[in-house]
Design an enzyme around this catalytic site. Structure first.
Site, PDB file in Angstrom:
ATOM      1  N   GLU A  11       0.984  -1.089  -0.029  1.00  0.00           N
ATOM      2  CA  GLU A  11       0.253  -0.056   0.139  1.00  0.00           C
ATOM      3  C   GLU A  11       1.005   1.222   0.060  1.00  0.00           C
ATOM      4  O   GLU A  11       1.680   1.597   0.645  1.00  0.00           O
ATOM      5  CB  GLU A  11      -1.078  -0.126   1.256  1.00  0.00           C
ATOM      6  N   HIS A 159      -7.529  -3.943   0.282  1.00  0.00           N
ATOM      7  CA  HIS A 159      -6.752  -2.800   0.937  1.00  0.00           C
ATOM      8  C   HIS A 159      -5.470  -2.896   2.210  1.00  0.00           C
ATOM      9  O   HIS A 159      -5.682  -1.907   2.419  1.00  0.00           O
ATOM     10  CB  HIS A 159      -7.041  -1.833   0.747  1.00  0.00           C
TER      11      HIS A 159
END
Length: 207
Positions: A11, A159
């Protein structure tokens, strides 16, 4: 096919707006990795990574990734991350698998930026492209959508780096299973090489 696989998801930091900003340098702020041998998970690794270029996360980044400033402030440094990644590919034979090409692109650019050696020597694969080509899709498919198309629900949170790395591994196993099935059903049989009707005709006529 390499027996040792590393399924990786990163990320990144994000600018405050969605408008393309060429001056913004994305940094890795979370890593999730699944080490696999023979389709069996051997080890997982997860950590936050402390950004330096833009050390303060934007509100958009925190909201989109459900991540806090305190999370990344306690993370490892980028150089520590690279050293850890190197330990998982000491033989140089690991196949690194990601969903999309952004992960390895940012890793390479970050290594160049900080002047540290790139940690992987083995082959790399973008599973989203393999998925697209294998099923004949016109466009690339998102990670969670691909799971849903298989009838699976994503585990964990989208995510979050380790959860997405695990989801990538799940899709990889499903694709490999479909490949094995197609190879099995497409195996040649005697009828592919011999005109059976003609053969029996000859036998019946005494030739």
């Amino acid at each position: 096919m390499a027996d040792h696989h590393l399924f990786i998801d990163f990320e990144f930091t994000m600018p405050e707006t969605e408008r393309r900003d060429k001056s913004f340098v994305p940094e890795i702020i979370e890593v999730g990795m699944v080490c696999v041998s023979g389709l069996e998970v051997q080890q997982t690794f997860s950590s936050y990574v402390k950004p330096v270029i833009n050390p303060i996360l934007t509100e958009r980044c925190k909201a989109f990734l459900n991540i806090t400033q305190a999370d990344v402030d306690q993370g490892i440094s980028f150089t520590e991350l690279v050293e850890i990644l190197k330990t998982f590919d000491q033989s140089g034979n690991a196949r690194v698998v990601t969903w999309g090409n952004m992960d390895m692109y940012v890793l390479r650019k970050s290594c160049e930026y900080w002047g540290v050696p790139y940690p992987f020597k083995g082959r790399e694969a973008d599973l989203s492209i393999e998925y697209k080509n294998f099923y004949g899709d016109r466009n690339q498919t998102g990670l969670i959508k691909a799971l849903h198309e298989y009838g699976y629900k994503a585990k964990g949170k989208h995510h979050r780096a380790l959860d997405d790395a695990l989801a990538t591994f799940e899709i990889y196993k499903l694709i490999e299973n479909d490949r094995r099935y197609l190879n099995k059903t497409n195996s040649p049989c005697i009828g592919d090489f011999v005109d059976v009707a003609s053969l029996f005709g000859k036998v019946g006529s005494g030739h």
